[in-house]
Write a protein that holds these residues in place. Structure first.
Motif, PDB file in Angstrom:
ATOM      1  N   GLN A  81      -7.827  -4.155  -1.297  1.00  0.00           N
ATOM      2  CA  GLN A  81      -9.238  -4.210  -1.077  1.00  0.00           C
ATOM      3  C   GLN A  81      -9.750  -5.724  -0.953  1.00  0.00           C
ATOM      4  OE1 GLN A  81     -11.555  -0.957  -2.703  1.00  0.00           O
ATOM      5  NE2 GLN A  81     -12.796  -2.490  -3.488  1.00  0.00           N
TER       6      GLN A  81
ATOM      7  N   HIS B 188      -7.861   3.563   2.059  1.00  0.00           N
ATOM      8  CA  HIS B 188      -7.751   3.734   0.769  1.00  0.00           C
ATOM      9  C   HIS B 188      -8.642   3.130  -0.133  1.00  0.00           C
ATOM     10  CE1 HIS B 188      -3.179   4.758   2.280  1.00  0.00           C
ATOM     11  NE2 HIS B 188      -3.979   5.881   2.336  1.00  0.00           N
ATOM     12  N   CYS B 189      -9.687   2.510   0.315  1.00  0.00           N
ATOM     13  CA  CYS B 189     -10.437   1.914  -0.562  1.00  0.00           C
ATOM     14  C   CYS B 189     -11.785   2.844  -0.919  1.00  0.00           C
ATOM     15  CB  CYS B 189     -11.246   0.780   0.215  1.00  0.00           C
ATOM     16  SG  CYS B 189     -10.092  -0.499   0.577  1.00  0.00           S
TER      17      CYS B 189
ATOM     18  N   TRP C 177       0.019   1.036  -8.328  1.00  0.00           N
ATOM     19  CA  TRP C 177      -0.899   1.499  -7.391  1.00  0.00           C
ATOM     20  C   TRP C 177      -2.084   0.969  -7.318  1.00  0.00           C
ATOM     21  CZ3 TRP C 177      -0.430   7.359  -5.752  1.00  0.00           C
ATOM     22  CH2 TRP C 177      -1.338   7.716  -4.806  1.00  0.00           C
TER      23      TRP C 177
ATOM     24  N   ASP D 292      -3.874  -1.424  -4.735  1.00  0.00           N
ATOM     25  CA  ASP D 292      -5.137  -1.015  -3.902  1.00  0.00           C
ATOM     26  C   ASP D 292      -6.330  -2.163  -4.121  1.00  0.00           C
ATOM     27  OD1 ASP D 292      -3.918   0.956  -2.749  1.00  0.00           O
ATOM     28  OD2 ASP D 292      -4.935   2.615  -3.832  1.00  0.00           O
TER      29      ASP D 292
ATOM     30  N   ASP E 299       0.854  -1.200   0.128  1.00  0.00           N
ATOM     31  CA  ASP E 299      -0.094   0.058  -0.043  1.00  0.00           C
ATOM     32  C   ASP E 299       0.962   1.294  -0.146  1.00  0.00           C
ATOM     33  OD1 ASP E 299      -2.686   1.210   0.975  1.00  0.00           O
ATOM     34  OD2 ASP E 299      -0.931   2.348   1.991  1.00  0.00           O
TER      35      ASP E 299
END
Length: 198
Positions: free
Chosen positions: A73, A105-106, A65, A69, A38
């Motif tokens: 997730q 970051h989701c 990235w 992610d 992450d």
């Protein structure tokens, strides 16, 4: 007397070891690997943004990235389904905070973030998760939904002045009390610290 002290010492050591044995080391390691991935691409992106040397070009950073992610997730959803919110008693403070950072970051799955918030709040109330982490995620979800935030954690950097300021806050006169209840520094100090770093 010495014997009694020795017994008490041994008992306290047993309690510490017993408490540590509850930590799911495999899950903790998994969260560490997820968090490392992450952060890796965010760090590389920041290097490029600040015109610093990076081993990757912008296209490579952005692609990896997005992949990292998405994988994180999906795995975070699996973890939440299997364990609920991973609090201190399951993965320690560090592991719990790493899970929170991944969920933070989701942003493309707000319903998932909202689900995490519901479970996380129960753990915060039990002192088994960070109130500050909860506040950040709560604000993140609210601002992503186009609503005012509660704690003032989300903001915007003025490109001209290079100064950061929080996005609109619900009942701003009560923000300091809300932040204090979550174990956070004052909003004034928070803004000062962010702008000192810019």
């Amino acid at each position: 007397m010495k014997k009694a002290s020795l017994i008490l010492l041994l008992l306290s050591c047993s309690v510490i070891v017993f408490g540590q044995s509850k930590i799911d080391s495999a899950l903790y390691k998994k969260l560490g690997a997820m968090f490392k991935e992450d952060q890796k691409w965010r760090i590389e992106s920041a290097k490029l943004y600040n015109n610093q040397k990076s081993d990757y070009d912008r296209a490579t950073v952005d692609k990896n990235w997005a992949i990292a992610d998405k994988l994180n997730q999906d795995e975070a959803k699996n973890i939440l389904t299997k364990y609920g919110y991973p609090g201190y008693s399951l993965v320690g403070e560090s592991g719990s905070s790493k899970f929170w950072a991944i969920v933070q970051h989701c942003d493309d799955d707000i319903p998932f973030q909202q689900k995490v918030l519901l479970l996380m709040k129960k753990e915060v109330d039990r002192k088994n998760a960070s109130g500050e982490d909860y506040a950040y995620l709560k604000d993140r979800v609210l601002t992503n939904l186009g609503q005012k935030q509660l704690y003032g954690t989300q903001g915007i950097l003025n490109p001209k002045t290079k100064k950061w300021a929080p996005l609109p806050i619900i009942n701003p006169t009560e923000v300091e009390a809300r932040r204090k209840a979550m174990g956070m520094i004052s909003l004034k100090q928070y803004i000062k610290e962010i702008n000192t770093g810019n």
